[in-house]
Design an enzyme around this catalytic site. Structure first.
Site, PDB file in Angstrom:
ATOM      1  N   ASP A  45      -7.274   0.483 -10.151  1.00 29.22           N
ATOM      2  CA  ASP A  45      -5.957  -0.148 -10.113  1.00 29.22           C
ATOM      3  C   ASP A  45      -5.319  -0.004  -8.735  1.00 29.22           C
ATOM      4  OD1 ASP A  45      -4.090  -1.637 -11.746  1.00 29.22           O
ATOM      5  OD2 ASP A  45      -2.723   0.069 -11.567  1.00 29.22           O
ATOM      6  N   CYS A 136       0.496  -9.684 -15.188  1.00 28.83           N
ATOM      7  CA  CYS A 136       0.367  -8.252 -14.899  1.00 28.83           C
ATOM      8  C   CYS A 136       1.727  -7.565 -14.972  1.00 28.83           C
ATOM      9  CB  CYS A 136      -0.253  -8.055 -13.523  1.00 28.83           C
ATOM     10  SG  CYS A 136      -0.376  -6.328 -13.031  1.00 28.83           S
ATOM     11  N   TYR A 140       2.770  -5.096 -18.237  1.00 24.75           N
ATOM     12  CA  TYR A 140       2.963  -3.669 -17.947  1.00 24.75           C
ATOM     13  C   TYR A 140       4.369  -3.218 -18.329  1.00 24.75           C
ATOM     14  CZ  TYR A 140      -1.328  -2.085 -15.670  1.00 24.75           C
ATOM     15  OH  TYR A 140      -2.625  -1.671 -15.423  1.00 24.75           O
ATOM     16  N   TYR A 166       6.551   2.748 -15.809  1.00 21.45           N
ATOM     17  CA  TYR A 166       6.532   1.343 -16.208  1.00 21.45           C
ATOM     18  C   TYR A 166       7.615   1.000 -17.235  1.00 21.45           C
ATOM     19  CZ  TYR A 166       2.320   0.781 -13.487  1.00 21.45           C
ATOM     20  OH  TYR A 166       1.435   0.732 -12.442  1.00 21.45           O
ATOM     21  N   GLU A 208      -6.276  -9.022 -17.715  1.00 17.00           N
ATOM     22  CA  GLU A 208      -5.606  -7.740 -17.975  1.00 17.00           C
ATOM     23  C   GLU A 208      -6.307  -6.995 -19.112  1.00 17.00           C
ATOM     24  OE1 GLU A 208      -2.963  -5.955 -16.665  1.00 17.00           O
ATOM     25  OE2 GLU A 208      -3.191  -7.342 -14.994  1.00 17.00           O
TER      26      GLU A 208
END
Length: 220
Positions: A45, A136, A140, A166, A208
């Site tokens: 990531d 994304c 998240y 997040y 994802e």
């Protein structure tokens, strides 16, 4: 009548549901994910985020609106100096240096995902850039929020920092700005244009899901 972002969100729900139910995501939430799996994910990531930032930068190049350019510039800064702080904190805890990260080769699925976003963004305009990154950012934000609601998850000694990062108001505010900009730029677009955007959004959502699966299985 649904906004463009609401239509995109609805179209991606079958894939997002799989993301929420994926054992990697659930493992972060209940603390059962192995450090080995998280370490693999973290390194992949970290590499991903540099290309993700490049997609935002393409939006700056393609936009003629100073306010949009400022928003995307702030997003690049948020990624490189905000979101990546979470990764760097974990890297420090795991004894990983940045030099060691760049000795890691990006996995096949990682390369496929970032190459897709970059290709779509190079070929298209500012709308394609935004839609390609939104899956994304938005997924998240939602995953962080859902995991944070589970009893004790945000206080976990290891995964709590990831969850709270997040689920933070700052991350959600940044994502919401992208959602609103997407709606503004695509307001009144043709159905043909919308369908192209939906294809991009759903494809990135599938990537994802693949990223979670790749990290779960430690696929290089």
């Amino acid at each position: 009548m649904l906004t463009i972002s609401e239509r995109l969100y609805k179209a991606a729900q079958p894939v997002w549901k799989e993301c929420h139910e994926h054992p990697f995501v659930k493992g972060i939430g209940d603390g059962s994910l192995t450090i080995e799996q998280f370490r693999f994910y973290l390194l992949q990531d970290y590499l991903y985020l540099y290309d993700y930032a490049r997609v935002f930068a393409l939006g700056i190049v393609k936009s003629k609106d100073p306010k949009v350019m400022q928003l995307l510039s702030k997003s690049v800064d948020n990624i490189l100096n905000g979101e990546m702080k979470i990764h760097r904190s974990y890297m420090e805890r795991l004894g990983i240096t940045e030099d060691q990260v760049f000795q890691v080769k990006p996995s096949l699925k990682n390369v496929a995902y970032t190459n897709y976003m970059l290709a779509v963004s190079h070929a298209g305009g500012i709308a394609e850039v935004l839609v390609s990154i939104l899956a994304c950012s938005w997924s998240y934000a939602e995953i962080g929020q859902v995991l944070a609601q589970a009893p004790g998850a945000a206080d976990h000694t290891f995964y709590g920092e990831w969850i709270t990062g997040y689920a933070s108001p700052e991350y959600h505010s940044s994502n919401q700005a992208l959602v609103e900009l997407t709606d503004k730029l695509l307001e009144g677009c043709s159905e043909e244009t919308y369908q192209r955007m939906e294809d991009i959004f759903v494809m990135c959502s599938r990537f994802e899901l693949d990223f979670w699966e790749m990290s779960w299985r430690l696929e290089s």
